[in-house]
Design a protein around this motif. Structure first.
Motif, PDB file in Angstrom:
ATOM      1  N   GLU A 171       3.639  -0.316  -3.158  1.00 12.81           N
ATOM      2  CA  GLU A 171       3.746  -0.815  -4.747  1.00 12.81           C
ATOM      3  C   GLU A 171       2.896   0.140  -5.506  1.00 12.81           C
ATOM      4  O   GLU A 171       1.699   0.323  -5.347  1.00 12.81           O
ATOM      5  N   LYS A 230       1.609   0.136  -8.605  1.00 10.11           N
ATOM      6  CA  LYS A 230       0.375  -0.222  -9.374  1.00 10.11           C
ATOM      7  C   LYS A 230      -0.573  -0.454  -8.547  1.00 10.11           C
ATOM      8  O   LYS A 230      -2.072  -0.019  -8.764  1.00 10.11           O
ATOM      9  N   LYS A 231      -0.508  -1.103  -7.370  1.00 11.74           N
ATOM     10  CA  LYS A 231      -1.414  -1.449  -6.512  1.00 11.74           C
ATOM     11  C   LYS A 231      -2.232  -0.037  -6.000  1.00 11.74           C
ATOM     12  O   LYS A 231      -3.348  -0.193  -5.713  1.00 11.74           O
ATOM     13  N   LYS A 232      -1.337   0.707  -5.559  1.00 10.30           N
ATOM     14  CA  LYS A 232      -1.765   2.091  -5.075  1.00 10.30           C
ATOM     15  C   LYS A 232      -2.622   2.907  -6.320  1.00 10.30           C
ATOM     16  O   LYS A 232      -3.498   3.473  -5.904  1.00 10.30           O
TER      17      LYS A 232
END
Length: 268
Positions: free
Chosen positions: A38, A40-42
């Motif tokens: 994902e 954004k999480k990365k």
């Protein structure tokens, strides 16, 4: 030659920001881990690395598919995903122990192609269940694919062969000469991780591992090349646990910091 040290994110239960703050404070150079797909999480993870001035080693372990075509497709997807984050390098648990030499070789060729295209170095870990699961098997791969570079986690081989490998010196020496990164976990003849390396009963086992690592350090010092280490003692239940309560018998964090300080003192 200055050795760089990395913390494993494996087993961390703290907020990631807190974890990275602790990693920086005890003296690591960075973190080794996989990244979520994902976007954004990365990016949140990469931003925290930047905030604490920590380097990043990409980690691939998702070798689950039995069908080789599906396996190779997902392998390439994850390697490109990690490459896009501009890691120091990528450490791969490549292939499967039940794949043939030619099947695993196809995966090594995928990694070599991606590395050439992206400029990100990709190396392959000696790990149970994967292509380089045993000393004699790895010896064959390194003989046939001379430019293969590895992460040496020799704790797995101690477990696989139920020995400290005294009867396989040629295979071990060849692996040492191909090592660019070390997972500094202490394995033993019945498992990939001793309960606590500080305990006196593991003295001989611990010293055997240190002597292997000493040889790798000497090779890199002689060649003027970069060597990296990850103090990768794992959490419960990789860490032995008590029956019924499943409580770990020691602190993963304390052991990894102990290994960090011991190895820094030994090699710096």
């Amino acid at each position: 030659m200055k050795i760089k040290f990395y913390a494993p994110a494996w087993g961390n239960m703290l907020p990631f920001d807190t974890f990275c703050k602790n990693v920086k404070e005890v003296g690591y150079d960075g973190v080794e881990m996989a990244l979520p797909l994902e976007v954004k999480k990365k990016q949140e993870i990469l931003d925290i690395f930047k905030q604490y001035d920590l380097e990043f080693i990409g980690q691939y372990y998702q070798s689950f598919e039995r069908d080789l075509d599906e396996h190779a497709e997902n392998y390439e997807k994850y390697l490109r995903h990690l490459s896009s984050a501009n890691p120091v390098f990528i450490n791969c648990q490549s292939g499967k122990d039940y794949f043939s030499f030619e099947q695993n070789k196809r995966l090594f060729e995928v990694a070599a192609r991606i590395s050439k295209e992206t400029g990100v170095k990709i190396i392959h870990e000696t790990h149970r269940g994967k292509s380089l699961f045993a000393a004699h098997i790895t010896q064959h791969y390194l003989t046939q694919i001379s430019d293969l570079r590895i992460t040496l986690d020799i704790s797995h081989w101690c477990n696989v062969h139920e020995s400290l490998l005294a009867d396989q010196p040629e295979a071990v020496e060849l692996a040492l000469s191909h090592t660019d990164h070390i997972h500094t976990r202490i394995g033993h003849i019945e498992g990939p991780q001793v309960n606590d390396p500080r305990a006196p009963e593991w003295k001989e086992t611990f010293e055997t591992h240190l002597l292997w690592w000493d040889k790798i350090v000497e090779i890199h010092r002689k060649n003027g090349t970069q060597l990296t280490m990850n103090t990768e003692f794992g959490p419960a239940t990789y860490m032995p646990v008590l029956p019924y309560t499943q409580q770990p018998v020691a602190s993963q964090w304390e052991i990894n910091v102990f290994m960090l300080n011991l190895l820094k003192k030994r090699y710096e």
